[in-house]
Design an enzyme around this catalytic site. Structure first.
Site, PDB file in Angstrom:
ATOM      1  N   HIS A  77      -8.589  -4.128   2.504  1.00  0.00           N
ATOM      2  CA  HIS A  77      -8.926  -3.446   3.785  1.00  0.00           C
ATOM      3  C   HIS A  77     -10.069  -2.208   3.513  1.00  0.00           C
ATOM      4  CE1 HIS A  77      -8.416  -1.033   7.583  1.00  0.00           C
ATOM      5  NE2 HIS A  77      -7.312  -1.889   7.882  1.00  0.00           N
ATOM      6  N   ARG A  93       0.812  -1.148   0.007  1.00  0.00           N
ATOM      7  CA  ARG A  93       0.098  -0.063   0.078  1.00  0.00           C
ATOM      8  C   ARG A  93       0.940   1.289   0.135  1.00  0.00           C
ATOM      9  NH1 ARG A  93      -2.689   0.492   6.013  1.00  0.00           N
ATOM     10  NH2 ARG A  93      -0.618   0.575   7.352  1.00  0.00           N
ATOM     11  N   ASP A 139     -12.364  -4.720  16.993  1.00  0.00           N
ATOM     12  CA  ASP A 139     -11.231  -4.926  16.190  1.00  0.00           C
ATOM     13  C   ASP A 139     -11.297  -6.435  16.067  1.00  0.00           C
ATOM     14  OD1 ASP A 139      -7.663  -3.659  15.912  1.00  0.00           O
ATOM     15  OD2 ASP A 139      -8.694  -5.258  14.454  1.00  0.00           O
ATOM     16  N   GLU A 147     -12.936  -6.250   5.971  1.00  0.00           N
ATOM     17  CA  GLU A 147     -11.719  -6.682   5.168  1.00  0.00           C
ATOM     18  C   GLU A 147     -11.693  -8.083   4.877  1.00  0.00           C
ATOM     19  OE1 GLU A 147      -8.536  -5.292   7.834  1.00  0.00           O
ATOM     20  OE2 GLU A 147     -10.235  -3.779   8.854  1.00  0.00           O
TER      21      GLU A 147
END
Ligand code: TA6
Length: 296
Positions: free
Chosen positions: A167, A98, A211, A270
């Site tokens: 993501h 990325r 998360d 994701e």
């Protein structure tokens, strides 16, 4: 790095053009009868996708960096060749794909969609971070729906393992009012509680930081956004792990490239190869992971 003129000569279509974007970075703008989209060559990063007649599907941070070599916050970061923290201090979180500039290799337009293909290949720089030879191909199919496919080819003489995450940051009216369905009874790793393993009970709702890495799951996830009167359906292949993340209040304030109230209008779902779902790729073999997003 090809010039914009060269990119437009080779890959522009009626709906696809290449322009200078934020921070002077090269971007691809797509304005097709079925959808509009934007993609930065930095990170091969899709920052905007909006099917005709719908609100934008992707959330973008108003505080994002747009600087070569830095990850863009929002849209669809491509996390590769590892998910999360690296095994060595000096390696970037979520890998380096990325942060690299990708190369456009193909473009096509039909009456109902456009496709764009980009590549990233190993070189001396990447081998200093990760000592393997590889060819990455990223394919976007943009129309009424969006699909993102990442192909990893091992051009080394030895096997290697890759962790990945497509993501995706989804744009929602109010994160505390949405429901995520499709992961009921699926086990997950809670990254906020020392990676303890739990089991999902019912739909996922968000009223604090979340998360989680849902494991052994090829399931479709639906983001039910009644306030925006839509359901975002996320399907996948090549992945048995799904990550769900919202930073909520305190983590949002700790991220410089994330607005303090940004947590209110986003959720990440994701498509990943994370934790036990990392994939070993033999020399000459490849691995495909794909996420498809439909708006209903
Ligand atoms: O989405 C899961 C996650 O690993 C979270 O723990 C959070 O760190 C997020 O990725 C964003 O990571 P980044 O490196 O983009 O700030």
């Amino acid at each position: 790095m090809p010039t914009l003129e060269a990119l437009n000569n080779h890959y522009a279509t009626d709906s696809i053009t290449f322009q200078t974007g934020k921070g002077g970075l090269s971007k691809c703008s797509i304005s097709h009868p079925s959808a509009t989209a934007e993609l930065y060559l930095n990170g091969g990063h899709l920052t905007h996708f909006q099917p005709r007649g719908h609100r934008p599907v992707l959330w973008m941070s108003s505080e994002s960096n747009f600087e070569a070599g830095k990850p863009i916050r929002g849209g669809i970061p491509i996390c590769w060749p590892w998910f999360g923290q690296a095994d060595q201090e000096d390696r970037p979180q979520h890998g380096f794909a990325r942060n690299r500039t990708w190369t456009v290799t193909q473009s096509e337009e039909t009456s109902d969609h456009v496709t764009l293909e980009l590549s990233l290949e190993s070189n001396d720089e990447t081998k200093l971070i990760w000592p393997h030879s590889f060819e990455l191909t990223l394919r976007f199919k943009i129309g009424k729906q969006l699909s993102i496919e990442l192909e990893t080819k091992n051009t080394s003489k030895d096997s290697f393992k890759v962790g990945t995450a497509i993501h995706t940051y989804f744009n929602v009216a109010n994160a505390s009012e949405i429901e995520l369905s499709g992961l009921d009874q699926v086990n997950y790793i809670d990254q906020l509680e020392n990676n303890v393993c739990k089991q999902q009970q019912g739909k996922i709702t968000i009223n604090k930081e979340i998360d989680r890495v849902y494991v052994d799951s090829g399931h479709q996830v639906s983001i039910v956004d009644r306030a925006m009167n839509r359901v975002l359906k996320v399907t996948k292949s090549g992945s048995q792990s799904t990550v769900v993340w919202n930073p909520w209040i305190s983590k949002a304030t700790r991220m410089a490239d994330f607005p303090d109230d940004g947590y209110k209008t986003m959720v990440c779902v994701e498509t990943a190869n994370a934790f036990s779902d990392v994939r070993e790729i033999a020399p000459g073999d490849n691995h495909l992971i794909m996420q498809t997003i439909c708006v209903e």
